[in-house]
Motif scaffolding. Structure first.
Motif: not given
Length: 210
Positions: A148-154
């Motif tokens: 995962p490269a981008s997320a609201p949780w990351l």
């Protein structure tokens, strides 16, 4: 082995006549499931789970109980194609697969956490790991991490530390619709700076093969 990156979190793996598609969600073109022999869903968020894409194929669907319950409600016509898997379970989806983990990453402490299962696939002599929306490190060696490269949780630091912890020699960026091209370029640059020569981090355009 042929691996194709589709929209956002969706990846298609082809090997010796088997076609396994992971997480064809709303940011994924329906063509991702063409000819699929199995579809795997990590969790119920719409960027990973979209009933219309499942209807575009007649392939069996492997997923966790939380997604199965949602599917029985949203799309009861698909229920007979479901196989529910549990954390740690090893199953045959045309390729050998092990379910990894149980919970989605924390978005905010005020949100209840939902269930999520990553999938570790044996593709010939290689292992490929799709974590879904979690940073669960699997037991054993991974040859290709779908990272995962981008997320609201990351956070970026968490993304780098996850890639380091899994230790795969090659990682392919997924979950990439949250950031702009500028933001994703920054992720790629930092990964290159921080991973060192022993780990490669790749980004592919939608529809491109690894």
């Amino acid at each position: 082995m042929r691996i194709t990156k589709f929209g956002h979190a969706c990846v298609r793996i082809e090997h010796e006549g088997e076609v396994v598609v992971l997480d064809p969600g709303v940011f994924t073109d329906a063509e991702a499931v063409d000819g699929a022999s199995a579809i795997l869903i990590t969790h119920e968020h719409p960027d990973h789970y979209f009933p219309d894409h499942l209807r575009a194929s007649d392939a069996p669907v492997f997923t966790i109980e939380a997604v199965a319950a949602r599917l029985r409600e949203d799309a009861p016509d698909l229920a007979e194609r479901l196989t529910v898997v549990a954390p740690g379970e090893v199953f045959d989806a045309g390729l050998p697969v092990r379910a990894v983990g149980e919970l989605h990453a924390v978005i905010h402490e005020d949100y209840p956490r939902i269930h999520n299962s990553g999938y570790l696939l044996s593709v010939g002599e290689a292992t490929v790991y799709h974590p879904g929306d979690a940073l669960t490190v699997p037991d054993g060696a991974v040859d290709l991490l779908l990272a995962p490269a981008s997320a609201p949780w990351l956070k970026l630091s968490e993304a780098v530390d996850f890639v380091r912890a899994v230790g795969a020699p090659r990682s392919l960026a997924i979950h990439d619709r949250v950031y702009s091209e500028v933001g994703l370029g920054m992720v790629e640059q930092h990964m290159g700076n921080l991973l060192g020569d022993s780990q490669e981090f790749l980004r592919l355009a939608d529809g491109a093969d690894l």
